[in-house]
Design a protein around this motif. Structure first.
Motif, mmCIF file in Angstrom:
data_model
loop_
_atom_site.group_PDB
_atom_site.id
_atom_site.type_symbol
_atom_site.label_atom_id
_atom_site.label_comp_id
_atom_site.label_asym_id
_atom_site.label_seq_id
_atom_site.Cartn_x
_atom_site.Cartn_y
_atom_site.Cartn_z
ATOM 1 N N PHE A 131 47.544 56.340 15.737
ATOM 2 C CA PHE A 131 47.814 55.852 17.088
ATOM 3 C C PHE A 131 46.909 56.478 18.140
ATOM 4 C CE2 PHE A 131 51.830 54.719 14.936
ATOM 5 C CZ PHE A 131 51.786 53.356 15.183
ATOM 6 N N ALA A 132 46.159 57.520 17.751
ATOM 7 C CA ALA A 132 45.141 58.085 18.633
ATOM 8 C C ALA A 132 43.777 57.446 18.410
ATOM 9 C CB ALA A 132 45.043 59.599 18.418
ATOM 10 N N ASP A 133 43.638 56.637 17.371
ATOM 11 C CA ASP A 133 42.353 56.037 17.040
ATOM 12 C C ASP A 133 41.911 55.098 18.163
ATOM 13 O OD1 ASP A 133 40.611 53.788 15.815
ATOM 14 O OD2 ASP A 133 40.609 55.344 14.270
ATOM 15 N N PRO A 134 40.655 55.211 18.628
ATOM 16 C CA PRO A 134 40.206 54.378 19.754
ATOM 17 C C PRO A 134 40.254 52.878 19.462
ATOM 18 C CG PRO A 134 38.363 55.595 18.778
ATOM 19 C CD PRO A 134 39.607 56.168 18.205
ATOM 20 N N GLN A 135 40.060 52.480 18.203
ATOM 21 C CA GLN A 135 40.138 51.053 17.877
ATOM 22 C C GLN A 135 41.574 50.555 17.966
ATOM 23 O OE1 GLN A 135 37.753 48.935 17.521
ATOM 24 N NE2 GLN A 135 38.927 47.153 16.857
ATOM 25 N N VAL A 136 42.517 51.335 17.456
ATOM 26 C CA VAL A 136 43.928 50.965 17.543
ATOM 27 C C VAL A 136 44.354 50.880 19.001
ATOM 28 C CG1 VAL A 136 46.282 51.705 16.971
ATOM 29 C CG2 VAL A 136 44.458 51.930 15.273
ATOM 30 N N GLN A 137 43.892 51.838 19.808
ATOM 31 C CA GLN A 137 44.232 51.818 21.233
ATOM 32 C C GLN A 137 43.573 50.644 21.945
ATOM 33 O OE1 GLN A 137 43.340 55.728 22.804
ATOM 34 N NE2 GLN A 137 45.180 56.619 21.898
ATOM 35 N N ALA A 138 42.321 50.354 21.604
ATOM 36 C CA ALA A 138 41.618 49.246 22.246
ATOM 37 C C ALA A 138 42.280 47.905 21.934
ATOM 38 C CB ALA A 138 40.158 49.223 21.800
ATOM 39 N N ARG A 139 42.875 47.803 20.763
ATOM 40 C CA ARG A 139 43.543 46.572 20.368
ATOM 41 C C ARG A 139 44.970 46.469 20.908
ATOM 42 N NH1 ARG A 139 40.881 42.306 18.667
ATOM 43 N NH2 ARG A 139 42.454 41.767 17.091
ATOM 44 N N GLY A 140 45.431 47.516 21.605
ATOM 45 C CA GLY A 140 46.750 47.470 22.217
ATOM 46 C C GLY A 140 47.879 47.344 21.228
ATOM 47 N N MET A 141 47.806 48.104 20.133
ATOM 48 C CA MET A 141 48.791 47.951 19.072
ATOM 49 C C MET A 141 50.170 48.522 19.407
ATOM 50 S SD MET A 141 47.566 46.090 16.753
ATOM 51 C CE MET A 141 48.938 46.288 15.622
ATOM 52 N N VAL A 142 50.276 49.330 20.453
ATOM 53 C CA VAL A 142 51.575 49.882 20.847
ATOM 54 C C VAL A 142 52.064 49.164 22.093
ATOM 55 C CG1 VAL A 142 52.822 51.931 21.613
ATOM 56 C CG2 VAL A 142 51.066 52.129 19.835
ATOM 57 N N LEU A 143 53.271 48.614 22.010
ATOM 58 C CA LEU A 143 53.919 47.978 23.150
ATOM 59 C C LEU A 143 54.876 48.959 23.811
ATOM 60 C CD1 LEU A 143 54.989 44.597 21.518
ATOM 61 C CD2 LEU A 143 53.027 44.946 23.017
ATOM 62 N N GLU A 144 54.991 48.875 25.108
ATOM 63 C CA GLU A 144 56.029 49.628 25.819
ATOM 64 C C GLU A 144 56.865 48.615 26.575
ATOM 65 O OE1 GLU A 144 55.791 53.837 27.597
ATOM 66 O OE2 GLU A 144 55.461 52.504 29.311
ATOM 67 N N GLN A 145 58.156 48.561 26.219
ATOM 68 C CA GLN A 145 59.052 47.574 26.804
ATOM 69 C C GLN A 145 60.191 48.249 27.552
ATOM 70 O OE1 GLN A 145 59.600 45.903 22.759
ATOM 71 N NE2 GLN A 145 59.220 43.917 23.703
ATOM 72 N N THR A 146 60.733 47.534 28.509
ATOM 73 C CA THR A 146 61.887 48.031 29.259
ATOM 74 C C THR A 146 63.137 47.938 28.397
ATOM 75 O OG1 THR A 146 60.891 47.329 31.350
ATOM 76 C CG2 THR A 146 63.278 47.722 31.336
ATOM 77 N N HIS A 147 63.892 49.034 28.354
ATOM 78 C CA HIS A 147 65.105 49.089 27.534
ATOM 79 C C HIS A 147 66.283 49.462 28.426
ATOM 80 C CE1 HIS A 147 67.964 50.636 24.512
ATOM 81 N NE2 HIS A 147 67.359 49.813 23.685
ATOM 82 N N PRO A 148 67.458 48.808 28.265
ATOM 83 C CA PRO A 148 68.576 49.044 29.183
ATOM 84 C C PRO A 148 69.175 50.440 29.104
ATOM 85 C CG PRO A 148 69.244 47.624 27.366
ATOM 86 C CD PRO A 148 67.763 47.753 27.281
ATOM 87 N N VAL A 149 68.986 51.153 28.010
ATOM 88 C CA VAL A 149 69.556 52.494 27.858
ATOM 89 C C VAL A 149 68.480 53.574 27.935
ATOM 90 C CG1 VAL A 149 70.834 54.047 26.319
ATOM 91 C CG2 VAL A 149 71.482 51.631 26.477
ATOM 92 N N ALA A 150 67.387 53.366 27.243
ATOM 93 C CA ALA A 150 66.335 54.381 27.160
ATOM 94 C C ALA A 150 65.342 54.311 28.309
ATOM 95 C CB ALA A 150 65.593 54.251 25.837
ATOM 96 N N GLY A 151 65.382 53.242 29.070
ATOM 97 C CA GLY A 151 64.398 53.057 30.125
ATOM 98 C C GLY A 151 63.151 52.375 29.580
ATOM 99 N N LYS A 152 62.501 53.010 28.624
ATOM 100 C CA LYS A 152 61.332 52.448 27.961
ATOM 101 C C LYS A 152 61.449 52.670 26.461
ATOM 102 C CE LYS A 152 58.910 51.203 31.643
ATOM 103 N NZ LYS A 152 58.492 49.799 31.908
ATOM 104 N N VAL A 153 60.912 51.742 25.679
ATOM 105 C CA VAL A 153 60.862 51.905 24.233
ATOM 106 C C VAL A 153 59.516 51.405 23.748
ATOM 107 C CG1 VAL A 153 61.940 49.649 23.821
ATOM 108 C CG2 VAL A 153 61.990 51.397 22.036
ATOM 109 N N LYS A 154 58.928 52.130 22.819
ATOM 110 C CA LYS A 154 57.649 51.745 22.244
ATOM 111 C C LYS A 154 57.875 51.102 20.874
ATOM 112 C CE LYS A 154 54.841 55.338 24.469
ATOM 113 N NZ LYS A 154 53.946 56.494 24.226
#
Length: 407
Positions: free
Chosen positions: A334-357
């Motif tokens: 998940f630190a790899d620049p190609q993985v990051q450039a491709r946006g492989m991690v989503l961050e979404q709004t969660h009703p309890v946690a605030g954010k979830v990846k």
């Protein structure tokens, strides 16, 4: 909703992984997915932790990371299908949906009036996908099936692990539940094929999908190696049965993957490794020859690769277009620049946690933008919404269902 499947509704009665993985892909592609869960308990994987999702105060929530991995994009409703009124709710929802996914034991939903025959009578156009361990027919049909046992029965563990006679030899399962995941992916393709068939003919149908069938099907070249030769392939560690060199090799500071796919790449590798005499030797000049000479050739290659650190090899080989790569842990992935450039991690709004990846769907459409607005739902988060919008129940009716433990 965005996505190419925004016109479809999915009623998801499945739990654990194979079915939920399929319905998550359908949700990612835009389908409205209604996940039906047991009141008070929910999908078993909600408790398959630690780790658990943490709330804004850093405390564990009721949802394990395992559950989060396979339930993005869905609406969660709680319905007790053992009660007649709960069964009636599911039947009514099925008339409003295009697809129904379930992974109960063979015949397990018949007593609730939720089997294919019963649902088809209400909605002849329904695409009803049944996922089981061993399928609807055959001597094992009534047995339960789980990923690890299917990896063993389906031959994968005979191919995975350290070769016999070496330290640490023995069968190994893969580090993720690949039999479940591949069954989920076959379910997606099967469902979409059935949608196309229905669009052409107006006819719905049942899909019979088994973990064991799937595992056997995606043995791919290894299965064909056996069918062609009559000889069972054996475990070869990281090596490839049909290509040499194609395996993890030692550097001076660890290991890296070397994946030479053709003879031209082998010549380039040998030039960088100082093994020009090997490349010129007819005993090693073709892949077929190298496969035959595996036991004598690989040690020569490994002695050469140990002369330099992995980073040196990756730089030199990549520049020469010889396929290779590091062996990363997940922090490195998940630190790899190609993985990051491709946006492989989503961050979404969660009703309890605030954010979830979560990890995004790898499919990219040029004309059908995907909407990842819905995080993995909390248990029963959308019960009232679904009952109101799809079944037109009013507040008093929903309150009565809650009071009686139906939802």
């Amino acid at each position: 909703m965005a996505g190419p499947l925004a016109h479809l509704k999915v009623l998801d009665l499945s739990r654990i992984l194979a079915g939920p993985w399929a319905s998550q892909v359908l949700a990612d592609f835009g389908a409205e997915v209604i996940k039906v869960e047991r009141p008070g308990k929910g999908d078993d994987t909600r408790q398959w932790g630690p780790p658990y999702l943490r709330d804004a105060d850093g405390q564990d929530t009721a949802d394990a990371a395992y559950y989060l991995s396979a339930n993005r994009g869905k609406k969660s409703i709680t319905v007790d299908i053992t009660q007649p009124r709960g069964q009636a709710l599911i039947q009514q929802l099925a008339t409003q949906c295009d697809i129904l996914l379930e992974n109960y034991k063979v015949g397990g939903l018949e007593k609730y009036g939720l089997d294919y025959r019963s649902i088809r009578a209400l909605n002849p156009k329904i695409i009803y996908c049944s996922i089981t361990g061993f399928g609807q027919t055959g001597p094992y049909a009534k047995r339960a099936g789980y990923d690890a046992m299917i990896q063993g029965m389906g031959g994968l563990m005979s191919l995975t692990g350290v070769p016999e006679g070496q330290p640490g030899a023995g069968p190994q399962k893969v580090g993720v539940a690949v039999a479940d995941l591949m069954t989920g992916m076959y379910a997606v393709s099967g469902v979409l094929a059935a949608v196309i068939h229905r669009d052409r003919t107006g006819e719905g149908q049942q899909i019979d999908l088994a973990l064991l069938d799937t595992q056997v099907a995606w043995l791919a070249n290894q299965a064909q190696n056996y069918l062609t030769s009559g000889k069972s392939p054996e475990r070869q560690g990281t090596a490839h049965p049909n290509i040499v060199p194609y395996q993890a090799v030692p550097a001076s500071d660890g290991y890296f993957m070397l994946a030479v796919g053709n003879d031209a790449q082998f010549i380039k590798f040998c030039e960088i490794a100082g093994l020009q005499q090997i490349a010129a030797n007819p005993a090693y000049s073709t892949n077929s020859a190298r496969v035959q000479a595996r036991e004598e050739l690989v040690p020569v290659i490994e002695r050469a690769t140990q002369m330099q650190p992995a980073g040196w090899w990756l730089e030199k080989l990549s520049a020469a277009h010889v396929p290779c790569g590091p062996i990363n842990n997940l922090e490195q992935v998940f630190a790899d620049p190609q993985v990051q450039a491709r946006g492989m991690v989503l961050e979404q709004t969660h009703p309890v946690a605030g954010k979830v990846k979560t990890v995004r769907n790898p499919v990219g459409f040029s004309a059908s933008a995907l909407d990842y607005g819905q995080a993995p739902p909390t248990l029963g988060e959308h019960t009232e919404e679904v009952l109101e919008t799809l079944l037109s129940l009013d507040g008093d009716e929903i309150a009565a269902l809650k009071r009686d433990g139906v939802v």
